[in-house]
Design a protein around this motif. Structure first.
Motif, PDB file in Angstrom:
ATOM      1  N   ASN A 114      62.437 -66.731  18.867  1.00  0.00           N
ATOM      2  CA  ASN A 114      61.049 -67.230  18.404  1.00  0.00           C
ATOM      3  C   ASN A 114      60.023 -66.303  18.773  1.00  0.00           C
ATOM      4  O   ASN A 114      60.224 -65.543  19.532  1.00  0.00           O
ATOM      5  N   PRO A 115      59.057 -66.233  17.825  1.00  0.00           N
ATOM      6  CA  PRO A 115      58.074 -65.222  18.056  1.00  0.00           C
ATOM      7  C   PRO A 115      57.366 -65.229  19.338  1.00  0.00           C
ATOM      8  O   PRO A 115      56.760 -64.402  19.845  1.00  0.00           O
TER       9      PRO A 115
ATOM     10  N   PHE B 120      48.399 -64.997  17.097  1.00  0.00           N
ATOM     11  CA  PHE B 120      49.651 -65.467  16.558  1.00  0.00           C
ATOM     12  C   PHE B 120      49.548 -66.790  15.888  1.00  0.00           C
ATOM     13  O   PHE B 120      50.195 -67.316  14.852  1.00  0.00           O
ATOM     14  N   LEU B 121      49.490 -67.738  16.901  1.00  0.00           N
ATOM     15  CA  LEU B 121      49.530 -69.058  16.687  1.00  0.00           C
ATOM     16  C   LEU B 121      48.513 -69.574  15.654  1.00  0.00           C
ATOM     17  O   LEU B 121      49.018 -70.418  14.779  1.00  0.00           O
TER      18      LEU B 121
ATOM     19  N   ASN C 203      47.067 -67.478  13.425  1.00  0.00           N
ATOM     20  CA  ASN C 203      47.484 -66.999  12.160  1.00  0.00           C
ATOM     21  C   ASN C 203      48.700 -67.740  11.361  1.00  0.00           C
ATOM     22  O   ASN C 203      48.821 -68.118  10.269  1.00  0.00           O
ATOM     23  N   ASP C 204      49.610 -68.017  12.245  1.00  0.00           N
ATOM     24  CA  ASP C 204      50.697 -68.833  11.862  1.00  0.00           C
ATOM     25  C   ASP C 204      50.123 -70.140  11.306  1.00  0.00           C
ATOM     26  O   ASP C 204      50.661 -70.812  10.197  1.00  0.00           O
TER      27      ASP C 204
ATOM     28  N   GLU D   1      48.604 -69.449   7.721  1.00  0.00           N
ATOM     29  CA  GLU D   1      49.899 -69.256   6.958  1.00  0.00           C
ATOM     30  C   GLU D   1      50.812 -70.505   6.425  1.00  0.00           C
ATOM     31  O   GLU D   1      51.424 -70.564   5.382  1.00  0.00           O
ATOM     32  N   HIS D   2      50.887 -71.388   7.306  1.00  0.00           N
ATOM     33  CA  HIS D   2      51.559 -72.396   6.840  1.00  0.00           C
ATOM     34  C   HIS D   2      50.538 -73.695   6.475  1.00  0.00           C
ATOM     35  O   HIS D   2      50.796 -74.805   6.575  1.00  0.00           O
TER      36      HIS D   2
ATOM     37  N   LYS E  44      53.771 -77.905  12.160  1.00  0.00           N
ATOM     38  CA  LYS E  44      54.450 -76.425  12.371  1.00  0.00           C
ATOM     39  C   LYS E  44      54.218 -75.772  13.463  1.00  0.00           C
ATOM     40  O   LYS E  44      55.080 -75.234  14.199  1.00  0.00           O
ATOM     41  N   VAL E  45      52.909 -75.925  14.027  1.00  0.00           N
ATOM     42  CA  VAL E  45      52.635 -75.225  15.430  1.00  0.00           C
ATOM     43  C   VAL E  45      53.396 -75.767  16.258  1.00  0.00           C
ATOM     44  O   VAL E  45      53.857 -75.273  17.406  1.00  0.00           O
TER      45      VAL E  45
ATOM     46  N   LEU F  50      56.850 -74.579  16.377  1.00  0.00           N
ATOM     47  CA  LEU F  50      56.924 -73.285  16.743  1.00  0.00           C
ATOM     48  C   LEU F  50      56.976 -73.231  18.298  1.00  0.00           C
ATOM     49  O   LEU F  50      57.597 -72.613  18.980  1.00  0.00           O
TER      50      LEU F  50
END
Length: 798
Positions: free
Chosen positions: A144-145, A423-424, A426-427, A430-431, A437-438, A441
């Motif tokens: 996991n990132p 990162f969270l 941006n993710d 992106e989604h 999705k967050v 993750l």
């Protein structure tokens, strides 16, 4: 005896933290500290080794004893007459009696501190635009990132990574975090017997796919944020509007967050309650008018900015000015908005303006709907990194117990890990702004699935060290649902008005009406105005029904009595109501009386339709609807003496154009409501707040609430130890469970699993069985339930 002892203990603990008279840190305390103390004890200065630049520094200094002003070293120093130790020193002006009293009140109140405030500026300015993040190397394929970022963080901080939690702890944590309910016994068995290596991520996916359970848990979070409730200030006189139906639909459908926010800022009729705020009665402070509420709420919820301070004067917490706050307010305003400083006009008119012109603007000359659309667009623009960072930080805080930027409404402060936050964010973008999705993750990370770490509530982002998730108090709603789950005693009706197809899930077209419209004669097309008719149904039950819901409508109005008690009434012929009859029915004979009345100024159609959905043995549903088997009379009886009038058979009414297909469809929708509410049980998040929920931290939602209190209040301690509402809930559960108690040993094991998702230890098993006694009673079962509810494992998400 157990409860009395517990009450004494919790009251002693709570009394130590009892708040004194309300005190305003920003306006009462800060001026005193800046005037007399800050020069020597903030920033890089710490005369005598004492600094209070932040709340944590003050608490760790030992100079202030929370809740104990007269035992605090600060109080001793400012009162001292000793020239060698007095503060301020002998060559400085001493504090006045009023100033000393202000500091004493502040200490007594628990040293409250404005979120994000510090006495010396950090020089940090948060980035606005998104920032690319280069992930550290992965330790293994598929890592996991989040864990990649945190591994690098822990190495630099010289912190040992926390251990992974056991399956039973993970199971309860992820259920409570994602859908707010504990897992059933079958769900526990299914997961614990699952041999797949990815069973945890598979479970997370299943939970996030439970759309209604997800919505009914997360609506609490959004109701707090969006100031939405089902009753309260402003709703009675129309000065406030709910957004409940819209919000529930958005959560069930997982509406992308950018679209979600656009529909709030440039709203439809279903979602405009948020930006309209509350229209307060009478004369209000300039900072409480709807336009300024808009600026405060939009900036706090979506950007983590405190505009409340800047709504009175230029903020001393961060960089926002009075003109900027009013510029944001003017985007919403439909009138000329005069700027006020500390409630006094300054002679300037606010000009509509967006606070981050670097990424876009709002045309101040445009009409209000256009300005709101422009604001919605620039707020949710992918260029607005502040927007995506703020919600990512809120979700991290929700699942981990401490924000990456902390407090969560102080997004101007430096995060403890900027790469993780970015990162969270941006993710999320992106989604396509998918909040699930967050959550997925975060929940699938090793960090989330790690052992809990001690809380660091007063730590700023720079002072904080991430060592694992922080245990979090159950919300009021989670605790109520958890108690009801012990014996399946959830209420069978809700207060929230929700879309029937989304909440109940049944296809309304499949619902068949089992009754008929009735009156005292067939042709009612021209019934006299003011005509009354009474209708009666007698029902006999071998056992009290588990649930009973009545769907009813009448042209024009009705009143319902059950066993001589009035349970409902309505005068709107266009509406269809669902009444909960559960607590009014009894074993044996029951008397249902409905009185209908035809209103209007001239003869017009009349008719009554009612259908009762009964839940009987084995959860089966039985319907009893109006038809010719009901008794009818044009003589209205005294509800206490229904046998005193002559009754005849009710007469089915000829269909009327005013009812027909439209009303039938609405009745079918409400039947779906009644049937499924009885079947599913109500969630506390969809009920009006009661005294127990309020003492457990549920706010009145007159202001934005982003985090609920983390510590126990005196009232909460009393309600948990000896409160009537909790006592009644547990008594009801005990009465239901007692007939199921054939073997104390297995009974205890089942209750432990329902309550805290684990088996009892041998010592706990012996104690629980001793509480039940040789011949268990409802009272001994209730005592055991209460002890389980008092366990920290029940009270917290650990």
């Amino acid at each position: 005896m157990l409860r009395c002892l517990m009450l004494v203990l919790v009251l002693v603990a709570a009394a130590a933290a009892a708040q004194a008279d309300e005190i305003d840190f920003a306006h009462d305390v800060v001026p005193v500290l800046k005037k007399h103390c800050a020069e020597c004890h903030t920033g890089e200065k710490s005369e005598g080794g004492f600094s209070f630049n932040t709340q944590r520094q003050l608490l760790e200094s030992g100079y202030a004893e929370t809740g104990k002003p007269d035992e605090s070293r600060i109080t001793e120093l400012i009162r001292s007459r000793d020239a060698e130790e007095q503060m301020p020193p002998k060559d400085r002006k001493r504090l006045s009696a009023n100033e000393i009293n202000t500091l004493r009140q502040w200490i007594a109140a628990g040293l409250p501190w404005e979120p994000g405030f510090r006495f010396a500026a950090t020089g940090y300015e948060p980035p606005l635009l998104p920032r690319d993040v280069v992930l550290p190397p992965a330790a293994h394929a598929g890592q996991n990132p989040i864990d990649r970022i945190l591994h690098s963080y822990w190495v630099k901080q010289d912190i040992a990574p926390p251990e992974t939690i056991d399956d039973d702890v993970f199971l309860r944590r992820v259920y409570m975090d994602l859908i707010g309910l504990p897992p059933s016994l079958d769900e526990q068995d299914d997961f614990l017997n699952d041999a797949r290596r990815d069973r945890r991520s598979q479970l997370i996916d299943r939970l996030l796919s439970r759309d209604r359970d997800y919505a009914e848990h997360w609506i609490t979070f959004w109701n707090d944020l969006l100031r939405n409730d089902y009753v309260g200030t402003g709703y009675i006189d129309g000065g406030r509007r709910q957004i409940t139906g819209w919000l529930y639909g958005a959560l069930v459908n997982n509406t992308p967050y950018d679209q979600f926010v656009r529909e709030l800022i440039a709203p439809t009729a279903e979602s405009d309650g948020f930006i309209n705020g509350i229209k307060w009665r009478g004369t209000v402070n300039a900072s409480q008018v709807r336009e300024v509420q808009f600026a405060q709420n939009v900036s706090q919820v979506f950007l983590g900015i405190n505009m409340k301070c800047a709504s009175c004067h230029d903020s001393f917490i961060d960089r926002w000015t009075l003109d900027e706050a009013y510029g944001l307010a003017a985007i919403y305003s439909t009138r000329e908005l005069q700027i006020h400083r500390c409630d006094k006009p300054v002679g300037r008119i606010a000009q509509a303006a967006w606070i981050f012109p670097e990424i876009g603007n709002v045309d101040p000359q445009a009409e209000q709907p256009v300005r709101l659309q422009q604001l919605a667009a620039v707020m949710t623009s992918p260029k607005n990194g502040r927007f995506s960072r703020t919600i990512a930080n809120r979700l991290w805080h929700r699942l981990m117990g401490h924000g990456i930027v902390h407090p969560v409404d102080a997004m101007h402060t430096q995060p403890w890990n900027a790469d993780l936050l970015d990162f969270l964010a941006n993710d999320l973008v992106e989604h396509k702004y998918d909040l699930k999705k967050v959550l997925r993750l975060i929940a699938t990370s090793q960090a989330y699935q790690s052992q809990s770490a001690p809380a660091q509530d007063s730590a700023t982002s720079e002072e904080f060290s991430f060592r694992g998730p922080v245990a979090r108090h159950l919300t009021a709603e989670q605790l109520m649902d958890g108690v009801w789950s012990l014996a399946a005693t959830s209420p069978t009706s809700i207060n929230a008005t929700l879309p029937a197809d989304l909440y109940y899930g049944d296809d309304v077209s499949d619902i068949k009406l089992s009754g008929q419209w009735i009156w005292t004669y067939a042709n009612t097309a021209s019934s006299p105005q003011g005509e009354q008719a009474a209708f009666r149904k007698q029902l006999t039950f071998m056992k009290k029904p588990r649930g009973a819901m009545m769907v009813i409508t009448c042209d024009n109005e009705y009143t319902v009595w059950v066993n001589r008690k009035q349970v409902g009434a309505d005068k709107d012929w266009t509406s269809i109501e669902v009444l909960d009859l559960s607590r009014h029915l009894k074993k044996g004979e029951n008397d249902i009386l409905i009185v209908g009345r035809n209103a209007g100024n001239a003869p017009n159609p009349a008719g009554l339709y009612a259908e009762i959905v009964l839940t009987v043995a084995d959860g089966k549903h039985v319907r009893v609807a109006t038809d010719e088997t009901w008794q009818a009379s044009r003589e209205v009886p005294n509800p206490q003496k229904t046998d005193a009038v002559p009754w005849e058979a009710a007469v089915p009414v000829q269909p009327q154009n005013t009812w027909s297909a439209g009303s039938d469809a609405a009745i079918k929708a409400e039947l779906a409501s009644a049937t499924n509410t009885v079947r599913r049980g109500a969630r506390a998040a969809l009920l009006r707040s009661n005294m127990l929920m309020r003492s457990l931290g549920r706010p009145n939602r007159e202001q934005v609430v982003t985090t609920r209190p983390a510590s126990m209040s005196t009232l909460q301690a009393i309600d948990l130890a000896n409160g009537e509402l909790l006592d009644n809930m547990l008594a009801t559960s005990a009465q239901k469970l007692l007939p199921q108690l054939s073997d104390s040993k297995s009974f205890v094991r089942i209750l432990f699993r329902r309550a805290i998702v684990r088996e009892p230890s041998a010592k706990e098993q012996r104690l629980a069985e001793s509480i039940l006694g040789q011949s268990p009673t409802a009272e001994s079962v209730q005592d055991l339930l209460w002890l389980l509810v008092m366990l920290p494992e029940f009270q917290f998400v650990q």
